[in-house]
Scaffold this active site. Sequence first.
Site, PDB file in Angstrom:
ATOM      1  CG  HIS A  52      -3.605  -3.650   1.191  1.00  0.00           C
ATOM      2  ND1 HIS A  52      -3.750  -3.340   2.520  1.00  0.00           N
ATOM      3  CD2 HIS A  52      -4.750  -4.294   0.838  1.00  0.00           C
ATOM      4  CE1 HIS A  52      -4.912  -3.774   2.962  1.00  0.00           C
ATOM      5  NE2 HIS A  52      -5.549  -4.351   1.962  1.00  0.00           N
ATOM      6  CG  ASN A 112      -7.793  -5.527   5.974  1.00  0.00           C
ATOM      7  OD1 ASN A 112      -6.673  -5.363   5.518  1.00  0.00           O
ATOM      8  ND2 ASN A 112      -8.852  -5.773   5.216  1.00  0.00           N
ATOM      9  CE1 TYR A 151      -5.239 -12.101  -0.819  1.00  0.00           C
ATOM     10  CE2 TYR A 151      -3.466 -10.690  -0.082  1.00  0.00           C
ATOM     11  CZ  TYR A 151      -4.806 -11.025  -0.101  1.00  0.00           C
ATOM     12  OH  TYR A 151      -5.713 -10.254   0.591  1.00  0.00           O
TER      13      TYR A 151
HETATM   14  C1  HEM Z   1     -12.069 -11.136  -2.132  1.00  0.00           C
HETATM   15  C2  HEM Z   1     -11.219 -10.851  -1.236  1.00  0.00           C
HETATM   16  C3  HEM Z   1      -9.825 -10.352  -1.477  1.00  0.00           C
HETATM   17  C4  HEM Z   1      -9.016 -10.405  -2.568  1.00  0.00           C
HETATM   18  C5  HEM Z   1      -9.321 -11.021  -3.910  1.00  0.00           C
HETATM   19  C6  HEM Z   1      -7.770  -9.753  -2.217  1.00  0.00           C
HETATM   20  C7  HEM Z   1      -6.701  -9.569  -3.065  1.00  0.00           C
HETATM   21  C8  HEM Z   1      -5.546  -8.905  -2.757  1.00  0.00           C
HETATM   22  C9  HEM Z   1      -4.463  -8.648  -3.656  1.00  0.00           C
HETATM   23  C10 HEM Z   1      -4.437  -9.086  -5.109  1.00  0.00           C
HETATM   24  C11 HEM Z   1      -3.502  -7.976  -2.977  1.00  0.00           C
HETATM   25  C12 HEM Z   1      -2.145  -7.510  -3.500  1.00  0.00           C
HETATM   26  C13 HEM Z   1      -1.074  -8.471  -3.035  1.00  0.00           C
HETATM   27  C14 HEM Z   1       0.311  -8.157  -3.514  1.00  0.00           C
HETATM   28  O1  HEM Z   1       0.480  -7.487  -4.538  1.00  0.00           O
HETATM   29  O2  HEM Z   1       1.257  -8.626  -2.866  1.00  0.00           O
HETATM   30  C15 HEM Z   1      -3.973  -7.813  -1.638  1.00  0.00           C
HETATM   31  C16 HEM Z   1      -3.268  -7.224  -0.637  1.00  0.00           C
HETATM   32  C17 HEM Z   1      -3.671  -7.247   0.662  1.00  0.00           C
HETATM   33  N1  HEM Z   1      -4.879  -7.711   1.153  1.00  0.00           N
HETATM   34 FE1  HEM Z   1      -6.335  -8.529   0.132  1.00  0.00          FE
HETATM   35  N2  HEM Z   1      -7.851  -9.332  -0.932  1.00  0.00           N
HETATM   36  C18 HEM Z   1      -9.085  -9.682  -0.443  1.00  0.00           C
HETATM   37  C19 HEM Z   1      -9.574  -9.485   0.806  1.00  0.00           C
HETATM   38  C20 HEM Z   1      -8.808  -9.120   1.865  1.00  0.00           C
HETATM   39  C21 HEM Z   1      -9.186  -9.228   3.239  1.00  0.00           C
HETATM   40  C22 HEM Z   1     -10.497  -9.820   3.766  1.00  0.00           C
HETATM   41  C23 HEM Z   1      -8.125  -8.776   3.959  1.00  0.00           C
HETATM   42  C24 HEM Z   1      -7.976  -8.718   5.433  1.00  0.00           C
HETATM   43  C25 HEM Z   1      -8.316  -9.697   6.205  1.00  0.00           C
HETATM   44  C26 HEM Z   1      -7.088  -8.377   3.031  1.00  0.00           C
HETATM   45  C27 HEM Z   1      -5.870  -7.868   3.386  1.00  0.00           C
HETATM   46  C28 HEM Z   1      -4.873  -7.541   2.498  1.00  0.00           C
HETATM   47  C29 HEM Z   1      -3.615  -6.960   2.918  1.00  0.00           C
HETATM   48  C30 HEM Z   1      -3.198  -6.622   4.327  1.00  0.00           C
HETATM   49  C31 HEM Z   1      -2.856  -6.781   1.757  1.00  0.00           C
HETATM   50  C32 HEM Z   1      -1.457  -6.198   1.677  1.00  0.00           C
HETATM   51  C33 HEM Z   1      -0.434  -7.323   1.824  1.00  0.00           C
HETATM   52  C34 HEM Z   1       0.951  -6.747   1.960  1.00  0.00           C
HETATM   53  O3  HEM Z   1       1.220  -6.120   3.005  1.00  0.00           O
HETATM   54  O4  HEM Z   1       1.771  -6.910   1.043  1.00  0.00           O
HETATM   55  N3  HEM Z   1      -7.530  -8.607   1.768  1.00  0.00           N
HETATM   56  N4  HEM Z   1      -5.230  -8.367  -1.514  1.00  0.00           N
END
Ligand code: HEM
Length: 483
Positions: A54, A127, A341
Amino acid sequence: MPKRYLTSNEGAPVTNDQQSLSVGQRGPILLEDTVFLEKISHFDRERIPERVLHAKGAGAFGFFRPYNSLASLTKADFLQDPEKVTPVFVRFSLAGGSLGGADTVRDIRGFSVKFYTDEGNYDIVGNHIPVFPLRDPIQFPDLVHALKPDPVTNVRGGPIAASRFWDFMSLRPESINFLTYLFADNGTVKSYRTIPGYGVNTYKWINMRGEEVYVKYHWEPCAGVEYIDSKTAAMLAGTDPDIARRDLFDTIAAGQQVEFELRIQIMNVDDECEQPFDPLDSTNIWPEDLLPIRPVGKMVLNKNPDNFFVDVEQAAFSPAAIVPGIEFSNDKILQGRIFAYGDTQRYRLGVNYLALPTNMPRKPADNKMQDGAMQTMYNEGVANYLPNTLGGGTPMPAPVIGKPAQNHIAGCIVRKEIGGDIYYQAGFRYRTMSAMQKKHLVANIVENLSQAYEPIQRRMVEHFLRTDSELGRRIAQGINLMI
Ligand code: HEM
């Protein structure tokens, strides 16, 4: 207006930051040129690590207001009163691409909302696709590795990228429901104003009486849902790669509001095991005919960030950021996200990331955590520990509001795959698509899968055949595979 004069970062007057201090006009430059040294060394450190996924995004500020009190379902303070307005910050993003990617490519769009409530920050990190490809968060690093460019060439696209993608998906066929969204026109987007958002994971709401329900979040764009086809997406990726980011900014700059309705699905906790699908499995949607969707409030985005880096790049969202009245379910993907996160943000932004402007709760933090890189808060007095008498015993434990829920979990400790049907919802979705939607889905899969190595194609077609025989046959025909 008072005159503004150039200073160093120490605040000392700087008379010239355009010519370096040198011996004569042609150099060499002196080591004592502190103006040059400070300017260049600050510049050398301008980049921080991009988000591990992302990475590319756009953001806006606004507010949220519930239509009615939701007190019967949750004690969350910001959902009690239709008069209550809660400030929000939203970041839309592309999940797979890196910072320089194009906005229209086939990808998941992130839809993160931070509510600055009077009881602390509440984040819905969602998402634009309602399901997730995995059932266990321990597989998440593998998923992201398979989506990102390969570690040898670091090249996007082509046979290696396609083979790596389909290799992984064909060995994790629980991803099939997700693939029917990603490869439909849902996967290509040119405006963040017209995408839906989904919490995907299941949360719990708890009211003052200690009664719990499961809840799923949906954001519906008031401007209507709009996707583009793959040809338009490819064209725009070349001619206008920042189209979605610019569209959001320009719309708000022109004085127009961007609006989304918050809708929820609710399930009694006791009904969890009565459903014909696993409601805590993020590869499933909750069918609307069984669990109706109800509108509960509206979000309005009406203010652009003042500075992209400060407000958007440094934003830190986390599914772990909850407030009283909202709890986690046992959804395994959610459980894994609770840790990931904050962990990555401590690395990406530093341990004091919650003191950065976009992340700072409107209700000030008060505890005995201290110091670390870039600490700017002053811990008051000598009593930097709890319990204490020297600091008047403060801060005191916050009072428990309402009756807590009674939860009891027992079971054997195992490492075991979650079972359950993986094809039904994807097949049902395909069969309810219009002829045009089916055509686009098949064409988009064919375009990509045709580039993968044959044994992988074969494995994947097997899964599409099990999803729906017509879908499988059309894909096999499209990639010239004898079945
Ligand atoms: C095993 C499942 C998941 C893991 C381990 C994971 C992990 C992460 C990590 C490490 C980031 C980076 C955050 C940052 O640097 O600030 C991220 C960003 C993000 N994830 Fe996940 N994620 C997972 C599943 C999901 C799911 C299911 C969704 C949606 C429902 C999602 C939506 C997002 C979004 C929207 C961001 C961007 C946040 C922003 O706008 O700064 N992720 N995720």
